[in-house]
Design an enzyme around this catalytic site. Sequence first.
Site, short mmCIF file in Angstrom:
data_model
loop_
_atom_site.label_atom_id
_atom_site.label_comp_id
_atom_site.label_asym_id
_atom_site.label_seq_id
_atom_site.Cartn_x
_atom_site.Cartn_y
_atom_site.Cartn_z
CB SER A 10 -0.97 -0.03 1.18
OG SER A 10 -1.90 1.01 1.10
CG HIS A 11 0.35 3.70 3.39
ND1 HIS A 11 -0.43 2.59 3.58
CD2 HIS A 11 0.77 4.09 4.62
CE1 HIS A 11 -0.48 2.32 4.87
NE2 HIS A 11 0.23 3.20 5.52
CG ASP A 25 -2.46 4.31 -1.47
OD1 ASP A 25 -3.27 4.23 -2.42
OD2 ASP A 25 -2.41 3.46 -0.56
CG ASP A 77 -2.95 -0.32 -2.45
OD1 ASP A 77 -2.87 0.82 -1.98
OD2 ASP A 77 -3.53 -1.25 -1.86
CG ASP A 81 -5.90 1.24 -0.68
OD1 ASP A 81 -4.99 2.09 -0.61
OD2 ASP A 81 -5.95 0.24 0.07
NE ARG A 82 -3.85 4.61 3.63
CZ ARG A 82 -3.75 3.32 3.89
NH1 ARG A 82 -3.53 2.48 2.90
NH2 ARG A 82 -3.87 2.86 5.12
CE LYS A 107 -7.29 1.63 2.60
NZ LYS A 107 -7.35 0.40 3.41
#
Length: 543
Positions: free
Chosen positions: A113-114, A277, A279, A281-282, A376
């Site tokens: 992710s982030h 981010d 992936d 999702d943010r 998300k």
Amino acid sequence: MSVQTVSTTSFAGQEPGTSGLRKRVEVFQQARYLENFVQSIFDSLDSLEGKTLVLGGDGRFHNRAAIQIILRMAAANGCDRIMIGQNGILSTPAVSCLIRKYQAYGGIVLSASHNPGGPDGDFGIKFNISNGGPAPEKITQAIYERTLSITAYRISDAPPVDISRPGTTRMENMEIVVIDPVSDYAEMMRAIFDFDAIRRLFAGGFRMRLDAMNAVCGPYATRIIESELGAPVGTVVHEVPLEDFGGHHPDPNPVNAHELVAYMKTPAAPDFAAATDGDADRNMILGQGIVLTPSDSLAILAAHATRIPGYAGGLAGVARSMPTSTAVDRVAAEMNIPCFETPTGWKFFGNLMDAGKITLCGEESYGTSSAHIREKDGLWAILFWLNLIAVTGKSVNALASQHWAHYGRNYYSRHDYEQVREDKANALMRALREKLSALPGKRYATRAVTLADDFCYLDPVDHSASENQGVRILFSDGARIVFRLSGTGTVGATLRIYYECFEPDTRKHDDDPQIALASLIATAQEIADIAGYTGMSAPTVIT
């Protein structure tokens, strides 16, 4: 080609966190490490025979190597069909979309992710179930228990598969379908939003900047926002996914996206800006000179949801994670719809969505989404804002000011203390929990403590209980302090402290959040001795 059974021994510490297993790349590169975890996933599920899986990731370093291993293991474990994004690319929201659209058994997401990428960065893997959402605790716990007892894994000796072009091939008895990673997701967005209204917005000279942070959102945003919605070429910046995210930290917050924040304070600033981010999702939403908190973004979107075609029929309910501000609670109360408070982790929202109890949901860590998938969705949130701006004719700034004038402003901030020694972080939380029963009734500055507890969530759908989800301290004026240890870091412990106070006076709605929260920040230090336990005089990151 033939299937090999390879003897192995277990590794310590392969326990999935809130978003799967995340470790340094060098840990995943150890012989048998990834194989053990993947086999443990397969061993914890029903038979894969006749089943379809979705596979893809955010393009970070080690994705391609991991994909080839997982393909060979899926074939060896009897999987019937696997859908994979071209070049191994699939955003986390796209994985959820594909699982749901094609009724797949589940999916494997390769992302941290982030977290930073590259050879010296982080890598991650998680399993999503048939509803498109992250595996619930009963499955992740079964996976972890299997990692402790595993003695062998199964893998095909087939050669690497070309995943650079869409098409179909076979490995053992498994069909491998390489797909365009964007098309299905774009189709879903068209069904939710008024693309014609957004096209007119851009045709009228509206300007925006979307920072994809050299991560997976780039191909999705470029195709949808520039090619389909007509935004000028160059609207999406840092649009090419790189294995190390260009050396940057792909976390869309004011610290890591500081260049975008600074740009939005200049005379050249466009009307609207956003960042996503690793992936996708943010999301972070910005107006001219303003960074909107994720909590406020969720509340504003909920208040205006019926203006969006996909939500014109109204909302069943809303939900937020416990550390997220209570701004959306006020909206839900006025709309007379349920508002659920859950632990951090998207899987808790999934149960509520599957039961038809909520439509929109969000977490303070720049995550917002709805029942269209079970993850998300950063680009969805950005398109929601574009659609809202298009139909109201109002800017982010105007919509935020209007919202605060009506509902009051929830000043909110998160302070992260990163790479704290685990024993020290655990000692702080333990000492805090020991104080809880004595806190109610105590006064700090002008506030009195009304509730102090360790949040426990009883799921209204499956009635499972999730304990020790974070310490809450609530005050007589509606202010809150929340303490919890994050499950997304890979080195030491990350202590997160969340501050919130409510301000109904419109004359005070332009205050700096850190100033508005100053007395609450001092109270947290007095109660928990943060500096004493962490050895830090200030947070590592403030958002």
